[in-house]
Design an enzyme around this catalytic site. Structure first.
Site, PDB file in Angstrom:
ATOM      1  N   ASP A   1     -19.047  16.080  47.431  1.00 27.33           N
ATOM      2  CA  ASP A   1     -17.609  16.306  47.473  1.00 27.33           C
ATOM      3  C   ASP A   1     -17.031  16.372  46.066  1.00 27.33           C
ATOM      4  OD1 ASP A   1     -17.392  16.413  50.200  1.00 27.33           O
ATOM      5  OD2 ASP A   1     -16.875  14.302  50.444  1.00 27.33           O
TER       6      ASP A   1
ATOM      7  N   LYS B   1     -13.311  21.507  46.394  1.00 24.79           N
ATOM      8  CA  LYS B   1     -12.426  22.608  46.013  1.00 24.79           C
ATOM      9  C   LYS B   1     -12.670  22.987  44.557  1.00 24.79           C
ATOM     10  CE  LYS B   1      -8.711  21.480  49.238  1.00 24.79           C
ATOM     11  NZ  LYS B   1      -7.295  21.158  49.386  1.00 24.79           N
TER      12      LYS B   1
ATOM     13  N   MET C   1      -5.410   8.522  51.438  1.00 29.37           N
ATOM     14  CA  MET C   1      -4.866   9.881  51.314  1.00 29.37           C
ATOM     15  C   MET C   1      -3.348   9.920  51.518  1.00 29.37           C
ATOM     16  SD  MET C   1      -8.010  11.714  53.364  1.00 29.37           S
ATOM     17  CE  MET C   1      -8.164  10.319  54.501  1.00 29.37           C
TER      18      MET C   1
END
Length: 499
Positions: free
Chosen positions: A271, A293, A408
């Site tokens: 990740d 990402k 988060m």
């Protein structure tokens, strides 16, 4: 421990994709955004592709940029007719699936390129073509491959359309008789990105083990009849998948079992939140696949990660799925476990230190202080859509005798704290946000429930953040920063040693 430099990894230090990542990030894009591609970028990519190798340095490719809307319409009609004819070859469920598949991206791709092979090319003086004339076509395929890789590195997707009548396309483009159509290419910004091709994703054809396509001299006849879709018959042992918790960031918080898994892995899917120093412990030579990402693409989708794990394991590899914190705490481990079980892939789990534990250790605070907390609860601040979850038990969050850790929380913290206040949680409840817990750039924000959202918004810290709420946090101390004691007094109006 095995040590090596970050530059040894497939992920380059400047954040660009490695060659393996580009190859795995599939080129057969069928879903494009209509956003235009700058002419200068197209020109750069085509000039780069023009440097591709060719037999005898013949450079037989001829590239036609199809800009005319009328010509594009003619070619799209040709594709539709060819597709209808091809559908007649299938029956039953396969015919239904064929008709549902999206087999082109004509409708949105901003760039259309027709690639031809000039059979009359004089370059190269015929070298290599006397015995293998088809190498001219092969050379054109090399050029398309270079173009595909260059496009991927620039963030573009490339689709190679083959369901067309070459003669009709050549006619529509008024191509010379000696030009043979190699492919019709669609180029543009992908609407969505996937690690597995669409035909595999929708069940048309799965990838088969590498060993079914690799032979040694003398074994061809023996193995040529092996069915590609039967990996056990090919002699390829089934691989494994291990979900490994990387912890919140400090490499010394890795467990021994996690370290052993990293040092025996054949492939590691990691990740974006995994701290880079932890990647230094991966076995040299292992495939490194970033499924987080990056600027050259959008977000990697969970189904793609599942498919990649399964595909690599079917190649007989030891696959590690490396996750920040603990894979079983808001790590979507359930979906990955189910994907492996459904595919018959053996899976094991190595737990890690979750970020709540790491942050509490840095703050030297007991989250379950028996004078103030009878319960410790973890909640997530966003659902699949990125919104505040609708099913949070607010009575539990408002319990003054609980310590709540919010994972988060960046996007929805203000909304979450507002709702918690409405449900009766004291606005002066000690609340601490920690960014990059246990890492050298760790940041701590000490406040109250009523003020934490504004403070965090003003600071706008980079990296992963969690927020802890509860009376037990009155005893928190920030590591080796004396001025933070003043912040505790100012925010909570009480000395750290008081209760």
């Amino acid at each position: 421990m095995t040590d090596r430099k970050t530059s040894d990894h497939n992920q380059q230090q400047d954040g660009r994709a490695s060659l393996e990542q580009l190859v795995r990030w599939r080129r057969d894009v069928r879903r494009f955004r209509p956003d235009p591609v700058p002419d200068e970028l197209i020109d750069r990519l085509l000039r780069l592709a023009d440097l591709a190798p060719s037999v005898g340095n013949s450079q037989p490719w001829r590239i036609v940029n199809v800009r005319s809307a009328e010509t594009r319409t003619t070619i799209i009609k040709n594709f539709q007719m060819a597709r209808d004819r091809s559908a007649e070859a299938y029956a039953g469920d396969q015919a239904d699936l064929y008709n549902r598949l999206k087999l082109s991206g004509f409708d949105a791709a901003p760039v259309h390129l027709a690639v031809f092979c000039d059979r009359s090319a004089l370059q190269g003086h015929g070298l290599g073509r006397q015995t293998m004339p088809e190498t001219l076509d092969h050379s054109c395929a090399c050029m398309v491959t270079v173009l595909w890789l260059a496009a991927r590195e620039a963030g573009l997707g490339l689709g190679w359309v083959s369901i067309i009548d070459p003669a009709e396309v050549s006619k529509a483009l008024d191509a010379p008789a000696d030009w043979k159509l190699v492919g019709y290419l669609l180029l543009g910004w992908p609407e969505e990105e996937h690690l597995d091709p669409e035909l595999q994703r929708y069940g048309w054809q799965p990838r088969t083990p590498f060993e079914t396509r690799y032979f040694e001299a003398g074994s061809i006849a023996e193995r040529a009849g092996v069915q590609a879709d039967e990996p056990k018959a090919s002699g390829v042992p089934m691989g494994t998948v291990t979900l490994v918790g990387a912890g919140p960031g400090d490499p010394e918080l890795l467990t021994l079992k996690a370290l052993k898994a990293l040092q025996s892995a054949d492939a590691v899917l990691f990740d974006d939140l995994v701290a880079k120093p932890i990647l230094e412990f991966v076995r040299p030579g292992a495939r490194m696949i970033d499924v987080g990402k990056r600027g050259y693409r959008t977000s990697c989708k969970q189904p793609d990660i599942n498919a990649t794990m399964v595909s690599l394991a079917r190649e007989g590899l030891k696959v590690v799925r490396l996750k920040s914190g603990d894979p079983l705490i808001f790590g979507r481990a359930g979906e990955e476990i189910e994907a492996c079980r459904s595919a018959g892939i053996p899976i094991s789990i190595v737990p890690g230190v979750t970020s709540a534990q790491g942050a509490a250790a840095s703050l030297k605070v007991s989250l379950t202080n028996r004078d103030h907390a009878r319960r410790l609860q973890f909640i997530t601040a966003h659902d699949r859509r990125g919104h505040l979850p609708e099913d949070i038990d607010w009575s539990a969050v408002a319990d003054s005798a609980a310590t709540t850790v919010i994972y988060m929380p960046k996007r929805t913290l203000a909304e979450l704290t507002d709702v918690a206040l409405v449900h009766g949680l004291d606005p002066n409840t000690p609340t601490i946000a920690v960014a990059n817990a246990t890492r050298p750039d760790e940041q701590v924000f000490i406040a109250t429930l009523a003020t934490i959202a504004a403070e965090l918004h003003a600071a706008h810290p980079d990296g992963p953040v969690l927020v802890m709420v509860g009376e037990a946090l009155r005893y928190a101390t920030v590591r080796d920063v004396s001025e933070q004691a003043d912040a505790i007094v100012a925010a909570l109006d009480v000395m750290p040693g008081q209760s």
